[in-house]
Design an enzyme around this catalytic site. Sequence first.
Site, PDB file in Angstrom:
ATOM      1  N   GLU A  90       8.538  -4.142   5.074  1.00  0.00           N
ATOM      2  CA  GLU A  90       7.530  -4.851   5.862  1.00  0.00           C
ATOM      3  C   GLU A  90       7.260  -6.239   5.303  1.00  0.00           C
ATOM      4  O   GLU A  90       7.359  -6.477   4.101  1.00  0.00           O
ATOM      5  CB  GLU A  90       6.219  -4.062   5.840  1.00  0.00           C
ATOM      6  CG  GLU A  90       6.323  -2.769   6.602  1.00  0.00           C
ATOM      7  CD  GLU A  90       5.058  -1.929   6.509  1.00  0.00           C
ATOM      8  OE1 GLU A  90       4.459  -1.684   7.555  1.00  0.00           O
ATOM      9  OE2 GLU A  90       4.683  -1.539   5.404  1.00  0.00           O
ATOM     10  N   CYS A  92      -3.382  -5.802   0.908  1.00  0.00           N
ATOM     11  CA  CYS A  92      -2.730  -5.496  -0.369  1.00  0.00           C
ATOM     12  C   CYS A  92      -2.677  -3.995  -0.622  1.00  0.00           C
ATOM     13  O   CYS A  92      -3.660  -3.293  -0.427  1.00  0.00           O
ATOM     14  CB  CYS A  92      -3.500  -6.146  -1.505  1.00  0.00           C
ATOM     15  SG  CYS A  92      -3.366  -7.907  -1.446  1.00  0.00           S
TER      16      CYS A  92
END
Length: 344
Positions: A89, A336
């Site tokens: 990704e 994150c």
Amino acid sequence: MKSTSKYEMIQHILTALKQPAYRFQQIADAIFKQRINEYDRMTLLPKGIRNELIKNLGEHVLNLTPVMQKTSKQVNKVLFSIEGGEHIEAVQLSYERGWKSYCISSQCGCGYGCRFCATGTIGLKRNLTADEITDQLLFFHLNGQALDSVSFMGMGEALANPNIFDTLMILTDPRTFGLGHRRITVSTIGIIPGIDRLAKEFPQVNLTFSLHSPFDEQRSELMPINNRFPLNDVMNKFDQHIRDTGRKVYIAYILLRGENDSDEHAEAIAALLKDRGPWEHLYHVNLIPYNSTDVTPESFHQSDKDRVQSFVSILNSKGVKVTVRAQFGTDIDAACGQLYGHNK
Ligand code: SF4
């Protein structure tokens, strides 16, 4: 194993065909200025060269296949399939005033098993090649997007993948991506040999150290790498890096409610970063709100707002530079520690 990048391959092909040096620049301009993705559409090149490129490299310049995109207000997350049937990704962040920043993956999965991280749950499938890493950016570029800054904070630990150094060569090559060294950030959990090599070969590239606990014992528990490269050794290495390069080192700290967000933790971070020497003002702490996912193995939670505030106040009062990072993309698992290559 090191694989030859498509940019090196193009050069080899041109040399074999005894082409003049300007041919490489013509191809690079077709890709990077005119944003052409098919070798056959590079009509400035003689047909024979185009055919040779297609024979060796395939029809398209981009070799990653985007299989899904998820977009929210400021975030665009793209899932790519890679050879071997795996997925990786990349995330594009759009800031006000048009700045486009990218968070890209360096490995498929990750073998370091940090307890708060979704990527770690997959285990390491493999290192990405330089082409697979740079293609994540090439995808956005060919789609007309500006590339302003890049961080290696997607899937994987960048400094555990030796291909990262070829990647940085390609990204900073003025003939291709031409990204300034200071527009690139490498994030690490503290892989000392990698920090050494980065300081030697790319001293101007930004470094971010994932700290997450100032206490050795707790850090080892949260991040098993701390047993191999203990906190104090890593900090000494960063001191040397700052002395050698004069560059800032960013300290990333994910705040986990009731785990590492106490006043004692804030005080211990301040103690860790103070009295290191005249360069200590070049450490800068970035506090990151925790993001949970469906697959993160432990049930961590985000810290409350007033806890974050008092954490910041303590660091400020001790003279530590600190920023609380804005939260982007949590609704689409693009923040994150949330990238794990799923396609639901
Ligand atoms: S935080 Fe980074 S190093 Fe740790 S498991 Fe996740 S991807 Fe790997």
